[in-house]
Scaffold this active site. Structure first.
Site, mmCIF file in Angstrom:
data_model
loop_
_atom_site.group_PDB
_atom_site.id
_atom_site.type_symbol
_atom_site.label_atom_id
_atom_site.label_comp_id
_atom_site.label_asym_id
_atom_site.label_seq_id
_atom_site.Cartn_x
_atom_site.Cartn_y
_atom_site.Cartn_z
ATOM 1 N N LYS A 18 -14.030 -2.585 2.926
ATOM 2 C CA LYS A 18 -14.798 -1.333 2.802
ATOM 3 C C LYS A 18 -16.270 -1.502 3.204
ATOM 4 C CE LYS A 18 -11.761 0.888 -0.558
ATOM 5 N NZ LYS A 18 -11.628 1.561 -1.867
ATOM 6 N N GLY A 42 -18.079 -2.464 -9.666
ATOM 7 C CA GLY A 42 -17.677 -2.834 -8.308
ATOM 8 C C GLY A 42 -17.593 -1.600 -7.421
ATOM 9 N N GLY A 43 -16.869 -1.752 -6.299
ATOM 10 C CA GLY A 43 -16.804 -0.665 -5.330
ATOM 11 C C GLY A 43 -16.247 0.626 -5.901
ATOM 12 N N SER A 79 0.827 -1.211 0.000
ATOM 13 C CA SER A 79 0.000 0.000 0.000
ATOM 14 C C SER A 79 0.862 1.262 0.000
ATOM 15 C CB SER A 79 -0.897 0.008 1.245
ATOM 16 O OG SER A 79 -1.534 1.268 1.358
ATOM 17 N N LEU A 80 0.461 2.222 -0.821
ATOM 18 C CA LEU A 80 1.166 3.512 -0.851
ATOM 19 C C LEU A 80 0.621 4.482 0.198
ATOM 20 C CD1 LEU A 80 1.416 4.104 -4.718
ATOM 21 C CD2 LEU A 80 3.259 3.444 -3.153
ATOM 22 N N ASN A 94 -14.036 4.064 2.901
ATOM 23 C CA ASN A 94 -12.598 3.886 2.661
ATOM 24 C C ASN A 94 -11.771 4.599 3.719
ATOM 25 O OD1 ASN A 94 -12.665 6.605 1.951
ATOM 26 N ND2 ASN A 94 -11.412 6.334 0.122
ATOM 27 N N ASP A 119 -13.305 8.105 -2.042
ATOM 28 C CA ASP A 119 -12.886 7.594 -3.357
ATOM 29 C C ASP A 119 -13.453 8.431 -4.505
ATOM 30 O OD1 ASP A 119 -11.174 5.475 -2.726
ATOM 31 O OD2 ASP A 119 -12.810 4.032 -2.529
HETATM 32 P P1 NAP Z 1 -14.425 -4.985 -7.478
HETATM 33 O O1 NAP Z 1 -15.380 -4.437 -6.488
HETATM 34 O O2 NAP Z 1 -13.935 -6.380 -7.355
HETATM 35 O O3 NAP Z 1 -15.100 -4.807 -8.931
HETATM 36 C C1 NAP Z 1 -14.427 -5.230 -10.087
HETATM 37 C C2 NAP Z 1 -15.266 -4.905 -11.320
HETATM 38 O O4 NAP Z 1 -14.471 -5.188 -12.465
HETATM 39 C C3 NAP Z 1 -16.538 -5.719 -11.442
HETATM 40 O O5 NAP Z 1 -17.542 -4.896 -11.988
HETATM 41 C C4 NAP Z 1 -16.137 -6.827 -12.429
HETATM 42 O O6 NAP Z 1 -17.204 -7.261 -13.229
HETATM 43 C C5 NAP Z 1 -15.171 -6.099 -13.325
HETATM 44 N N1 NAP Z 1 -14.156 -6.941 -13.974
HETATM 45 C C6 NAP Z 1 -13.164 -7.640 -13.365
HETATM 46 N N2 NAP Z 1 -12.362 -8.206 -14.294
HETATM 47 C C7 NAP Z 1 -12.856 -7.878 -15.503
HETATM 48 C C8 NAP Z 1 -12.467 -8.163 -16.852
HETATM 49 N N3 NAP Z 1 -11.399 -8.886 -17.142
HETATM 50 N N4 NAP Z 1 -13.219 -7.645 -17.853
HETATM 51 C C9 NAP Z 1 -14.324 -6.937 -17.564
HETATM 52 N N5 NAP Z 1 -14.733 -6.619 -16.331
HETATM 53 C C10 NAP Z 1 -14.000 -7.091 -15.316
HETATM 54 O O7 NAP Z 1 -13.089 -4.082 -7.530
HETATM 55 P P2 NAP Z 1 -12.953 -2.526 -7.176
HETATM 56 O O8 NAP Z 1 -12.659 -2.360 -5.729
HETATM 57 O O9 NAP Z 1 -14.096 -1.797 -7.772
HETATM 58 O O10 NAP Z 1 -11.593 -2.151 -7.944
HETATM 59 C C11 NAP Z 1 -11.536 -2.135 -9.351
HETATM 60 C C12 NAP Z 1 -10.140 -1.672 -9.782
HETATM 61 O O11 NAP Z 1 -9.956 -0.308 -9.397
HETATM 62 C C13 NAP Z 1 -9.009 -2.463 -9.129
HETATM 63 O O12 NAP Z 1 -7.998 -2.646 -10.073
HETATM 64 C C14 NAP Z 1 -8.515 -1.538 -8.038
HETATM 65 O O13 NAP Z 1 -7.146 -1.726 -7.772
HETATM 66 C C15 NAP Z 1 -8.750 -0.170 -8.670
HETATM 67 N N6 NAP Z 1 -8.943 0.891 -7.664
HETATM 68 C C16 NAP Z 1 -8.121 1.982 -7.740
HETATM 69 C C17 NAP Z 1 -8.305 3.015 -6.840
HETATM 70 C C18 NAP Z 1 -7.407 4.222 -6.928
HETATM 71 O O14 NAP Z 1 -7.342 4.989 -5.941
HETATM 72 N N7 NAP Z 1 -6.741 4.442 -8.021
HETATM 73 C C19 NAP Z 1 -9.296 2.946 -5.860
HETATM 74 C C20 NAP Z 1 -10.123 1.811 -5.819
HETATM 75 C C21 NAP Z 1 -9.919 0.779 -6.745
HETATM 76 P P3 NAP Z 1 -18.345 -8.266 -12.651
HETATM 77 O O15 NAP Z 1 -19.282 -7.401 -11.861
HETATM 78 O O16 NAP Z 1 -18.948 -8.805 -13.891
HETATM 79 O O17 NAP Z 1 -17.605 -9.276 -11.825
#
Ligand code: NAP
Length: 291
Positions: free
Chosen positions: A79, A142-143, A28-29, A100, A115
């Site tokens: 979360k 997702g989240g 984690s950063l 978060n 977020d």
């Molecule tokens: P999550 O709740 O697990 O949701 C993931 C979403 O991605 C779901 O809608 C899933 O679809 C979809 N998905 C997964 N793999 C896929 C693929 N190969 N093709 C198409 N759709 C796909 O995860 P999350 O917490 O929302 O996080 C999502 C991403 O954002 C992660 O990589 C996380 O590291 C990043 N993130 C970044 C920040 C930041 O501050 N930059 C903050 C939060 C999250 P289904 O609903 O069909 O399963």
């Protein structure tokens, strides 16, 4: 907080402690961002990472309260559990069902979610993109996607289209945008000013060459991939090659942390100090990058 000869903070019984809970949390950063802010502000505060196993967030929160921890960042997989376990929560947490951040002022646990605000601040930084009046597409439901959908609607987007593999999750996410939200398909990408990828496709440790079902945006479009490790996913690289202006997720991470720090400390956090901590040479998340 003073610094020793090797740049290590001299901690004492008076040092205020914050941290991040998650699993895994070793990469984690957040502690780096937090500690950079404390150094810039001259605060006797320190941030550490706490590995907390899935299902044990309530126990961790009770421990934090007992120990006088001032605030916690919350990352996967906690979360939703934290949103359920806090004493009180912001409207955003209630809408998203996810927190978060925890503010432990006066021994009460307040759930916060920065977020979405962090995402909007990241796209607005440096005058890059203003969502007001714009058509936006969010890939994923997702989240992270849910926070972005709500924040884009609150920032005045005229349309927020959710595109996701699993239709039922897309419906629930699109609802967060109220009258401007709807479920869409890959065909909607071409008509959007802003395309946000909120799926882990292409992330280090996850893999996947691109995105399962979605076209690559191009010229005239602003594109954010919330993934920042690697700095450029194959999808973001393809979008840039097609002429889009791109940013990765580092700005969102940085600004959501800044809002949490401001809540805990009551002080304005210099974004420049945070950027220097995580991207000293700029990069595809940083403002001011030619694109
Ligand atoms: P999550 O709740 O697990 O949701 C993931 C979403 O991605 C779901 O809608 C899933 O679809 C979809 N998905 C997964 N793999 C896929 C693929 N190969 N093709 C198409 N759709 C796909 O995860 P999350 O917490 O929302 O996080 C999502 C991403 O954002 C992660 O990589 C996380 O590291 C990043 N993130 C970044 C920040 C930041 O501050 N930059 C903050 C939060 C999250 P289904 O609903 O069909 O399963």
């Amino acid at each position: 907080m003073t610094s020793g000869s090797q740049g290590v903070a001299e901690l004492s019984a008076r040092t205020t402690v914050v941290g991040v809970i998650g699993m895994p949390v070793d990469h984690s950063l957040s502690p780096r961002l937090h500690n950079a802010a404390f150094a810039a502000l001259g605060l006797d505060w320190v941030s550490v990472a706490f590995p907390v196993a899935a299902g044990t967030a309530p126990t961790a929160l009770a421990g934090a309260r007992a120990l006088g921890v001032r605030g916690l960042s919350v990352t996967m997989p906690h979360k939703e559990a934290v949103a359920d376990a806090v004493d009180d929560a912001t409207d955003t947490v209630r809408a998203l069902g996810a927190a978060n951040c925890v503010d432990l002022a006066d021994g009460r646990l307040i759930g916060v979610n920065t977020d979405g605000a962090g995402f909007v601040a990241a796209v607005e930084e440096g005058g890059w993109f203003d969502p007001a009046g714009e058509r936006c597409v969010v890939l994923g439901a997702g989240g992270a996607a849910r926070a972005v959908v709500l924040a884009l609607a609150e920032a005045g987007a005229v349309e927020v289209v959710v595109v996701n593999r699993t239709a039922s999750r897309a419906v629930r996410a699109a609802r967060l945008a109220g009258a401007v939200g709807r479920v869409g398909s890959a065909a909607d990408v071409a008509g959007a000013s802003l395309v946000v990828k909120a799926t882990p496709a292409g992330m280090t440790g996850v893999g996947g060459a691109g995105h399962d079902e979605v076209a690559v945006p191009g010229r005239g479009q602003f594109v954010v991939d919330l993934v920042y490790d690697p700095p450029m996913t194959p999808w973001l690289t393809a979008a840039e090659a097609a002429g889009a202006q791109v940013r990765n997720g580092l700005g969102t991470l940085l600004h959501q942390a800044a809002f949490q720090l401001e809540r805990w400390t009551g002080l304005q956090v210099p974004r420049r100090a945070l950027w220097a901590a995580v991207a000293p040479d700029g990069g595809p998340g940083a403002p001011g990058r030619p694109s």
